[in-house]
Design a protein around this motif. Structure first.
Motif, PDB file in Angstrom:
ATOM      1  N   UNK A 260       0.814  -1.225   0.000  1.00 35.24           N
ATOM      2  CA  UNK A 260       0.000   0.000   0.000  1.00 35.24           C
ATOM      3  C   UNK A 260       0.849   1.278   0.000  1.00 35.24           C
ATOM      4  N   UNK A 261       2.044   1.214   0.584  1.00 36.15           N
ATOM      5  CA  UNK A 261       2.888   2.418   0.645  1.00 36.15           C
ATOM      6  C   UNK A 261       3.952   2.450  -0.455  1.00 36.15           C
ATOM      7  N   UNK A 262       3.926   1.455  -1.337  1.00 36.99           N
ATOM      8  CA  UNK A 262       4.941   1.321  -2.387  1.00 36.99           C
ATOM      9  C   UNK A 262       5.190   2.651  -3.110  1.00 36.99           C
ATOM     10  N   UNK A 263       4.102   3.273  -3.594  1.00 33.09           N
ATOM     11  CA  UNK A 263       4.256   4.499  -4.405  1.00 33.09           C
ATOM     12  C   UNK A 263       4.763   5.676  -3.568  1.00 33.09           C
ATOM     13  N   UNK A 264       4.634   5.581  -2.238  1.00 38.47           N
ATOM     14  CA  UNK A 264       5.050   6.703  -1.386  1.00 38.47           C
ATOM     15  C   UNK A 264       6.412   6.484  -0.734  1.00 38.47           C
ATOM     16  N   UNK A 288       3.480  19.172   0.150  1.00 37.07           N
ATOM     17  CA  UNK A 288       2.156  19.681  -0.207  1.00 37.07           C
ATOM     18  C   UNK A 288       1.209  18.721  -0.916  1.00 37.07           C
ATOM     19  N   UNK A 289       1.650  17.488  -1.196  1.00 34.85           N
ATOM     20  CA  UNK A 289       0.755  16.521  -1.853  1.00 34.85           C
ATOM     21  C   UNK A 289      -0.333  16.103  -0.876  1.00 34.85           C
ATOM     22  N   UNK A 290      -1.430  15.513  -1.393  1.00 37.65           N
ATOM     23  CA  UNK A 290      -2.527  15.177  -0.485  1.00 37.65           C
ATOM     24  C   UNK A 290      -2.081  14.126   0.535  1.00 37.65           C
ATOM     25  N   UNK A 291      -1.220  13.179   0.114  1.00 37.93           N
ATOM     26  CA  UNK A 291      -0.729  12.162   1.058  1.00 37.93           C
ATOM     27  C   UNK A 291       0.106  12.819   2.162  1.00 37.93           C
ATOM     28  N   UNK A 296       0.483  15.026   7.823  1.00 39.35           N
ATOM     29  CA  UNK A 296       0.729  16.229   8.614  1.00 39.35           C
ATOM     30  C   UNK A 296      -0.426  16.469   9.594  1.00 39.35           C
ATOM     31  N   UNK A 297      -1.642  16.282   9.092  1.00 38.17           N
ATOM     32  CA  UNK A 297      -2.839  16.479   9.913  1.00 38.17           C
ATOM     33  C   UNK A 297      -2.808  15.527  11.118  1.00 38.17           C
ATOM     34  N   UNK A 298      -2.410  14.286  10.835  1.00 37.36           N
ATOM     35  CA  UNK A 298      -2.346  13.279  11.907  1.00 37.36           C
ATOM     36  C   UNK A 298      -1.278  13.670  12.932  1.00 37.36           C
ATOM     37  N   UNK A 299      -0.090  14.008  12.442  1.00 40.32           N
ATOM     38  CA  UNK A 299       1.040  14.327  13.338  1.00 40.32           C
ATOM     39  C   UNK A 299       0.707  15.555  14.201  1.00 40.32           C
ATOM     40  N   UNK A 300       0.007  16.511  13.615  1.00 35.59           N
ATOM     41  CA  UNK A 300      -0.317  17.727  14.365  1.00 35.59           C
ATOM     42  C   UNK A 300      -1.274  17.498  15.527  1.00 35.59           C
TER      43      UNK A 300
END
Length: 386
Positions: A260-264, A288-291, A296-300
């Protein structure tokens, strides 16, 4: 002896025979929270609190540890299998609510729980008998500690792995403990840093692709796999591996699915190779990509103290032995239980369930190096020793 007495004697005898058969005559603990049986060539540990997703408590640890040591010495026991009852979870973590409540009243429950849990994690790592964890269903926090240090870990399509401690999700501290500082930095690239800081959940075959499981088996074949392992005659480690490999090869579910994380992964490796939480956050913002923005939202939302502890824990752990890591994590566990954010996380997620913890300090800038050093300080005679 009257008929009723005969009947009572027989049912007593029958119960005893069953208990002996289960190897439980010595282990009739509080409502059987963990079952310890000798079956075939194996010692089988069943975490048996399905209503609580098999969350690990001190009573269970105190039954598993000595039994593991006994089986290790027993010439008739050739392997150890650990699994969870109920089909939903292997083990969803440590029973942290109890630790939080106990920790507020007195430090002793928190001292004992973490000390004995980490001793068990180490015993699994050092176990001289092949150790097979069937990580079917939810496997988080303390459940990771009961599986990932063993030689063989079998995932199914229902496996759900996460280290959600920084958000104090379903687990038990404010940093990914139970040896997280050892195994997370050793996953491919910076994957472990990503999993630790975001609590990202891996499901099914991805648990294998990430290197957390050693094998993947379709869940409908799990019982057969267990029977085949139990039926082995004086098996070597290689015999056990052969059985697991055969099942793995034949498993069909999601066979051709890419990780699932291959592309990232390239981006994850570059974002999380920063040495500070601040720099990681900056990397995500700049991308700035959506991923990136999702992470970032989670970490914050996480505890700033936790985030900083976790980055340092993983960086230091990457060059330590497991025992050194567990000693470090024990220091962290005691400092966390003595701090504000641990209890606040438990309150927000498990007690009031408002999901909005008020962290102190609330800002990364306010977590100083001096604060951080205090978390990592040796505990003198209270340090964890093996």
């Amino acid at each position: 002896m009257g008929l009723r007495q005969v009947w009572r004697f027989n049912s007593f005898r029958r119960t005893n025979v069953i208990l002996q058969h289960l190897g439980m005559s010595k282990h009739t603990d509080a409502a059987g929270e963990v079952l310890l049986e000798r079956r075939g060539c194996a010692g089988v540990i069943t975490l048996n609190r399905p209503k609580f997703l098999n969350a690990l408590n001190l009573n269970m640890i105190r039954h598993i540890y000595p039994q593991l040591k006994n089986w290790e010495q027993d010439p008739e026991t050739f392997l150890i299998i650990i699994k969870g009852a109920g089909g939903k979870a292997f083990c969803a973590g440590g029973d942290i609510r109890v630790i939080s409540e106990g920790g507020k009243a007195n430090q002793k429950i928190a001292q004992d729980f973490f000390r004995e849990e980490y001793m068990l994690n180490n015993a699994i790592d050092c176990c001289r008998k092949p150790y097979v964890a069937l990580i079917h269903g939810i496997t988080m926090g303390g459940g990771v500690g009961l599986s990932v240090h063993g030689q063989f870990r079998v995932a199914t399509e229902k496996s759900l792995f996460a280290m959600p401690e920084t958000a104090i999700g379903e687990s038990q501290g404010l940093f990914p403990d139970v040896g997280g500082g050892y195994f997370l930095p050793r996953l491919q690239g910076k994957l472990g840093y990503f999993l630790a800081l975001t609590g990202f959940r891996l499901k099914g075959r991805d648990v294998y692709a990430a290197g957390i499981a050693t094998h993947f088996v379709d869940s409908e074949k799990l019982d057969m796999l267990e029977e085949d392992l139990l039926a082995l005659k004086s098996p070597s480690k290689e015999n056990i591996a052969d059985v697991l490999d055969a099942y793995h090869t034949k498993s069909k579910i999601d066979q051709d699915k890419s990780f699932i994380l291959e592309e990232h992964m390239d981006k994850i490796n570059s974002w999380f190779s920063a040495n500070t939480v601040e720099q990681i956050i900056e990397n995500l913002q700049q991308d700035g990509s959506s991923f990136a923005l999702e992470q970032l939202k989670v970490i914050n939302k996480m505890s700033p103290t936790s985030l900083k502890i976790t980055v340092r824990q993983l960086m230091e752990g990457s060059s330590k032995t497991l025992q050194e890591v567990l000693t470090m994590e024990y220091r962290l566990s005691q400092a966390c239980v003595g701090g504000h954010d641990f209890h606040e996380g438990v309150r927000a997620v498990l007690i009031d369930k408002d999901q909005s913890p008020k962290w102190k300090p609330a800002d990364l800038k306010e977590v100083t190096d001096e604060d951080l050093n205090n978390y990592f300080k040796p505990l003198g005679s209270n340090d964890l020793k093996f």
